[in-house]
Each structure stands twice: as C-alpha cells, then as structure tokens.
Motif scaffolding. Structure first.
Motif, mmCIF file in Angstrom:
data_model
loop_
_atom_site.group_PDB
_atom_site.id
_atom_site.type_symbol
_atom_site.label_atom_id
_atom_site.label_comp_id
_atom_site.label_asym_id
_atom_site.label_seq_id
_atom_site.Cartn_x
_atom_site.Cartn_y
_atom_site.Cartn_z
ATOM 1 N N VAL A 1 98.318 109.099 -24.826
ATOM 2 C CA VAL A 1 98.477 107.874 -23.980
ATOM 3 C C VAL A 1 98.428 108.333 -22.206
ATOM 4 C CG1 VAL A 1 99.823 106.071 -23.261
ATOM 5 C CG2 VAL A 1 99.624 106.522 -25.636
ATOM 6 N N GLU A 2 97.697 107.918 -21.551
ATOM 7 C CA GLU A 2 97.815 107.934 -20.054
ATOM 8 C C GLU A 2 97.645 106.674 -19.254
ATOM 9 O OE1 GLU A 2 94.579 110.418 -18.706
ATOM 10 O OE2 GLU A 2 93.511 110.049 -20.658
ATOM 11 N N MET A 3 98.219 106.684 -17.871
ATOM 12 C CA MET A 3 97.969 105.615 -17.347
ATOM 13 C C MET A 3 96.492 105.361 -16.945
ATOM 14 S SD MET A 3 101.311 104.923 -16.722
ATOM 15 C CE MET A 3 100.878 103.550 -15.628
ATOM 16 N N ALA A 4 96.412 103.762 -16.802
ATOM 17 C CA ALA A 4 95.243 103.232 -16.609
ATOM 18 C C ALA A 4 95.190 102.717 -15.156
ATOM 19 C CB ALA A 4 94.775 102.310 -17.709
ATOM 20 N N SER A 5 94.167 101.887 -14.785
ATOM 21 C CA SER A 5 94.049 101.411 -13.458
ATOM 22 C C SER A 5 94.803 100.189 -13.544
ATOM 23 C CB SER A 5 92.561 101.154 -13.035
ATOM 24 O OG SER A 5 92.373 100.033 -12.251
ATOM 25 N N ASP A 6 95.438 99.715 -12.398
ATOM 26 C CA ASP A 6 96.212 98.591 -11.993
ATOM 27 C C ASP A 6 95.192 97.333 -12.352
ATOM 28 O OD1 ASP A 6 98.658 99.597 -11.880
ATOM 29 O OD2 ASP A 6 98.567 99.582 -9.806
ATOM 30 N N GLU A 7 93.611 97.534 -12.097
ATOM 31 C CA GLU A 7 92.943 96.252 -12.379
ATOM 32 C C GLU A 7 93.128 95.536 -13.743
ATOM 33 O OE1 GLU A 7 88.675 97.104 -10.975
ATOM 34 O OE2 GLU A 7 89.174 98.977 -11.106
ATOM 35 N N TYR A 8 93.573 96.460 -14.794
ATOM 36 C CA TYR A 8 93.642 95.844 -15.996
ATOM 37 C C TYR A 8 95.055 94.748 -16.047
ATOM 38 C CZ TYR A 8 90.385 98.980 -17.782
ATOM 39 O OH TYR A 8 89.081 99.827 -17.702
ATOM 40 N N SER A 9 95.956 95.172 -15.273
ATOM 41 C CA SER A 9 97.094 94.175 -15.177
ATOM 42 C C SER A 9 96.802 93.067 -14.481
ATOM 43 C CB SER A 9 98.336 95.018 -14.436
ATOM 44 O OG SER A 9 98.767 96.201 -15.282
ATOM 45 N N ASP A 10 96.086 93.382 -13.375
ATOM 46 C CA ASP A 10 95.484 92.151 -12.518
ATOM 47 C C ASP A 10 94.837 90.982 -13.537
ATOM 48 O OD1 ASP A 10 96.708 93.183 -10.386
ATOM 49 O OD2 ASP A 10 94.784 94.003 -9.675
ATOM 50 N N ILE A 11 93.990 91.281 -14.327
ATOM 51 C CA ILE A 11 93.329 90.831 -15.216
ATOM 52 C C ILE A 11 94.070 89.927 -16.052
ATOM 53 C CG2 ILE A 11 91.571 90.757 -17.428
ATOM 54 C CD1 ILE A 11 90.070 93.054 -15.820
ATOM 55 N N VAL A 12 95.052 90.424 -16.588
ATOM 56 C CA VAL A 12 96.083 90.031 -17.532
ATOM 57 C C VAL A 12 96.951 88.867 -16.935
ATOM 58 C CG1 VAL A 12 98.131 90.316 -18.947
ATOM 59 C CG2 VAL A 12 96.140 92.009 -19.218
ATOM 60 N N LEU A 13 97.251 89.207 -15.602
ATOM 61 C CA LEU A 13 98.023 88.234 -14.851
ATOM 62 C C LEU A 13 97.236 86.956 -14.607
ATOM 63 C CD1 LEU A 13 100.583 87.455 -13.201
ATOM 64 C CD2 LEU A 13 99.605 88.758 -11.259
ATOM 65 N N LYS A 14 95.867 87.244 -14.342
ATOM 66 C CA LYS A 14 95.229 86.102 -14.153
ATOM 67 C C LYS A 14 94.774 85.331 -15.319
ATOM 68 C CE LYS A 14 92.544 88.262 -10.287
ATOM 69 N NZ LYS A 14 91.386 88.870 -9.896
ATOM 70 N N THR A 15 94.794 85.897 -16.324
ATOM 71 C CA THR A 15 94.476 85.321 -17.798
ATOM 72 C C THR A 15 95.816 84.557 -18.211
ATOM 73 O OG1 THR A 15 93.068 87.062 -18.555
ATOM 74 C CG2 THR A 15 94.030 85.906 -20.215
ATOM 75 N N LEU A 16 96.721 84.879 -17.892
ATOM 76 C CA LEU A 16 98.062 84.241 -18.089
ATOM 77 C C LEU A 16 98.035 82.938 -17.303
ATOM 78 C CD1 LEU A 16 100.730 87.141 -18.782
ATOM 79 C CD2 LEU A 16 99.549 85.648 -20.399
ATOM 80 N N GLY A 17 97.742 83.051 -15.831
ATOM 81 C CA GLY A 17 97.670 82.075 -15.038
ATOM 82 C C GLY A 17 96.928 80.840 -15.642
ATOM 83 N N HIS A 18 95.654 81.346 -15.950
ATOM 84 C CA HIS A 18 94.707 80.348 -16.275
ATOM 85 C C HIS A 18 95.046 79.449 -17.799
ATOM 86 C CE1 HIS A 18 91.903 81.166 -13.105
ATOM 87 N NE2 HIS A 18 91.538 82.194 -13.524
ATOM 88 N N LEU A 19 95.725 80.394 -18.596
ATOM 89 C CA LEU A 19 96.255 79.813 -19.820
ATOM 90 C C LEU A 19 97.290 78.828 -19.639
ATOM 91 C CD1 LEU A 19 96.101 79.928 -22.995
ATOM 92 C CD2 LEU A 19 97.597 81.878 -23.004
ATOM 93 N N ALA A 20 98.437 79.112 -18.826
ATOM 94 C CA ALA A 20 99.390 78.306 -18.480
ATOM 95 C C ALA A 20 99.069 76.799 -17.812
ATOM 96 C CB ALA A 20 100.316 79.005 -17.348
ATOM 97 N N ASN A 21 97.553 77.042 -17.334
ATOM 98 C CA ASN A 21 97.138 75.652 -16.557
ATOM 99 C C ASN A 21 96.064 74.977 -17.770
ATOM 100 O OD1 ASN A 21 98.666 75.806 -14.270
ATOM 101 N ND2 ASN A 21 97.378 77.404 -13.419
ATOM 102 N N TYR A 22 96.013 75.690 -19.048
ATOM 103 C CA TYR A 22 94.728 75.336 -19.663
ATOM 104 C C TYR A 22 93.847 75.358 -19.082
ATOM 105 C CZ TYR A 22 98.865 73.842 -22.801
ATOM 106 O OH TYR A 22 99.883 73.934 -23.683
#
Length: 200
Positions: free
Chosen positions: A42-63
C-alpha cells in the motif's frame, strides 16, 4: 619470452574484465529483482480521490442521483455491511444503485447527513484476502446521521472506495453497526427499513 609474458598478461586482463562484466550483470539482475520485491503493498494516492468521495457523499446526502452517479463506473459494486465477504448484500451496477436510493428516498422520506469526515487516499498494489481489489482508493470514516420525521440516529461508519483507471468508483465497501438504523426506521415507520436490504 617477452611476447609470451605479454600474451599471458593480455589473457589474464581479458579474463578479469569478463569476470567483472559478468559480476556487474549479475548485480544488476539482483538489484532489479530486489526493486521488484520492494514494491509496497500500500502507498499513498492522490488527494483527488478524496475530493471525489467528498463530492459523492454531498450529492448522496441531497439525493442528487444524477450528480453522484457521474462519479461511478457503470459496473460498480456496492457492498452493504451485513454478513461475511461472501454473503453480504450487494448492488451490482450504477443504474441499480441509483434505483435503490431513489426508492429509499421515496419510501422513507429520510434525510442523510455526513459529517466529521476523514479520508485517506491509498494505492493498493496487492489484493488483501478480504477486498481482492487493487488500484487507487480511499479509506473514508464519517458520521452518518439519518433523520425520519422528528427522530434521528447517528452511526460512525467506515467505507472503502476503490477506483478504476478512469477515476470512476468501481467498488464501495461499507462497515457500520446497523442496530440504530433498524430501531429508528421501526419506530418512525412502523417497520424496519434496513440500508442494504433489497426486494430480492
């Protein structure tokens, strides 16, 4: 005699050079093999992936179904936190997942809120016994608050998001204690509605 000595000396030098060359070639092979063995699990990945997850959760919370679906691969797999790795409920495909969440929204009227988020983007180079997936992903920890009417419950959940080469979510593994959610839906709706159960 002088010629014989020079000839012998030349032969010796050639042999030493050949041995040095062979030794260097072997060292390079060993170095390459060592470098191959040293690839971390395992190694570190780009923060871009975290940004995508955060956006996904935001959209899911608002349906916002079309919006979060944009971040998902067509053949993505969503794994609920019940059973073992072989028996847990899952949803196969982005369209099926969106249909499930639309139905959940309509039948429960529940609101979702994700807070206290912690994200760790990682690149998995070797599959574990449990996930069996490789590539870039995010370990996500978040508080999910589920509200129905005037009743609510919160649970700390752990999610593992994995991505394909096009930076689309290919897998989502969820882990949390479902007891509070079951109790809330039973109390608010008269019947337990469990995140992860399907009509199948």
């Amino acid at each position: 005699m002088k010629t014989l000595t020079n000839h012998t000396l030349s032969k010796t030098v050639v042999m030493i050079c050949a041995l040095l060359f062979a030794s260097c070639a072997e060292t390079k092979k060993e170095d390459a093999a060592l470098a191959e063995k040293e690839v971390p699990m395992v190694e570190m990945a780009s923060d871009e992936y975290s940004d995508i997850v955060l956006k996904t959760l935001g959209h899911l919370a608002n349906y916002e179904h079309d919006a979060y679906a944009e971040y998902m691969a067509d053949d993505m797999m969503w794994y609920w936190p019940d059973g073992s790795s072989e028996t847990r409920h899952s949803i196969n495909g982005k369209d099926e997942l969106v249909a499930w969440w639309k139905n959940y929204q309509e039948t429960t009227g529940a609101t979702l809120n994700f807070s206290n988020n912690t994200f760790l983007p990682l690149k998995i180079n070797s599959p574990s016994n449990y996930y069996k997936v490789v590539g870039s992903g995010v370990l996500a920890y978040t508080d999910l608050t589920l509200t129905i009417g005037d009743k609510s419950t919160s649970v700390r959940q752990h999610m593992v998001y994995m991505f394909n080469d096009n930076m689309k979510i290919s897998h989502c593994f969820l882990y949390y204690d479902r007891a509070g959610i079951i109790e809330l839906t039973k109390s608010a709706l008269g019947t337990p509605v469990i995140l992860g159960e399907t009509d199948e």
